[in-house]
Design a protein around this motif. Structure first.
Motif, PDB file in Angstrom:
ATOM      1  N   CYS A  81      47.968  40.394  44.575  1.00  0.00           N
ATOM      2  CA  CYS A  81      48.589  39.341  45.359  1.00  0.00           C
ATOM      3  C   CYS A  81      48.379  37.996  44.673  1.00  0.00           C
ATOM      4  CB  CYS A  81      48.017  39.309  46.775  1.00  0.00           C
ATOM      5  SG  CYS A  81      48.762  38.006  47.800  1.00  0.00           S
ATOM      6  N   ASN A  82      49.468  37.265  44.455  1.00  0.00           N
ATOM      7  CA  ASN A  82      49.397  35.937  43.830  1.00  0.00           C
ATOM      8  C   ASN A  82      48.724  34.909  44.727  1.00  0.00           C
ATOM      9  OD1 ASN A  82      50.741  36.599  41.396  1.00  0.00           O
ATOM     10  ND2 ASN A  82      52.719  36.402  42.414  1.00  0.00           N
ATOM     11  N   GLU A  83      48.714  35.167  46.031  1.00  0.00           N
ATOM     12  CA  GLU A  83      48.170  34.197  46.981  1.00  0.00           C
ATOM     13  C   GLU A  83      46.660  34.372  47.201  1.00  0.00           C
ATOM     14  OE1 GLU A  83      50.120  31.754  48.219  1.00  0.00           O
ATOM     15  OE2 GLU A  83      51.816  32.610  47.104  1.00  0.00           O
ATOM     16  N   CYS A  84      46.250  35.558  47.647  1.00  0.00           N
ATOM     17  CA  CYS A  84      44.837  35.788  47.998  1.00  0.00           C
ATOM     18  C   CYS A  84      44.071  36.535  46.912  1.00  0.00           C
ATOM     19  CB  CYS A  84      44.738  36.540  49.315  1.00  0.00           C
ATOM     20  SG  CYS A  84      45.355  38.243  49.253  1.00  0.00           S
ATOM     21  N   VAL A 122      53.281  39.322  46.396  1.00  0.00           N
ATOM     22  CA  VAL A 122      52.625  38.773  47.585  1.00  0.00           C
ATOM     23  C   VAL A 122      52.354  39.922  48.541  1.00  0.00           C
ATOM     24  CG1 VAL A 122      52.828  37.135  49.504  1.00  0.00           C
ATOM     25  CG2 VAL A 122      53.825  36.570  47.290  1.00  0.00           C
ATOM     26  N   CYS A 126      49.622  37.947  53.334  1.00  0.00           N
ATOM     27  CA  CYS A 126      49.977  36.599  52.908  1.00  0.00           C
ATOM     28  C   CYS A 126      51.438  36.277  53.247  1.00  0.00           C
ATOM     29  CB  CYS A 126      49.735  36.409  51.408  1.00  0.00           C
ATOM     30  SG  CYS A 126      47.982  36.369  50.994  1.00  0.00           S
ATOM     31  N   GLU A 127      52.303  37.273  53.149  1.00  0.00           N
ATOM     32  CA  GLU A 127      53.717  37.067  53.457  1.00  0.00           C
ATOM     33  C   GLU A 127      53.884  36.782  54.957  1.00  0.00           C
ATOM     34  OE1 GLU A 127      57.307  38.879  51.281  1.00  0.00           O
ATOM     35  OE2 GLU A 127      56.797  40.259  52.931  1.00  0.00           O
ATOM     36  N   SER A 131      51.807  32.027  53.456  1.00  0.00           N
ATOM     37  CA  SER A 131      50.973  31.332  52.467  1.00  0.00           C
ATOM     38  C   SER A 131      51.759  30.970  51.239  1.00  0.00           C
ATOM     39  CB  SER A 131      49.801  32.212  52.050  1.00  0.00           C
ATOM     40  OG  SER A 131      48.939  32.401  53.135  1.00  0.00           O
TER      41      SER A 131
END
Length: 131
Positions: A81-84, A122, A126-127, A131
């Motif tokens: 995941c690019n976010e978390c 993602v 997160c989606e 985020s």
């Protein structure tokens, strides 16, 4: 396994054997603290280096620069995941059949010894949170 088997080194290996996902050095240290074992970063990285040299663990470097470690015997790939920065382990055969990798466009064969595939996107959590 180790030239000198210590409480810390045997527990680092045990933690990696009992986890379902790759761990960073920081996460390994946190796991050690949970079982009341204190170790400094230098010691952890020395143990990690020895385990890599002995081909017991594999290093995974994600695009954020964070390094994660897992047992070499765990043959799979990763969704990240690019976010978390959560890492999800997947079997490459579910993504791309292994038979497709045996033949190159030139018609020659290629025997794969090892590979590392990281797919970035993602995760659902997160989606959902936007985020």
């Amino acid at each position: 396994m180790f030239d000198r088997n210590t409480v810390i080194s045997s527990n680092v290996l045990s933690i990696l054997q009992n986890t379902k996902q790759p761990l960073s050095a920081k996460q390994i240290m946190e796991n050690l603290q949970e079982i009341s074992i204190s170790a400094n970063k230098t010691t952890i990285y020395r143990i990690i280096k020895k385990l890599i040299e002995k081909e017991q663990i594999t290093e995974i470097v994600i695009n954020s620069g964070i390094k994660y470690y897992e047992l070499t015997t765990k043959k799979h790939d990763h969704l990240i995941c690019n976010e978390c920065h959560a890492i999800f382990c997947v079997d490459i055969k579910n993504v791309l059949p292994a038979s497709k990798m045996k033949r190159l466009p030139s018609g020659k064969t290629f025997k794969m010894k090892t590979h590392q595939l990281n797919i970035y996107g993602v995760c659902e959590s997160c989606e959902d949170t936007g985020s």
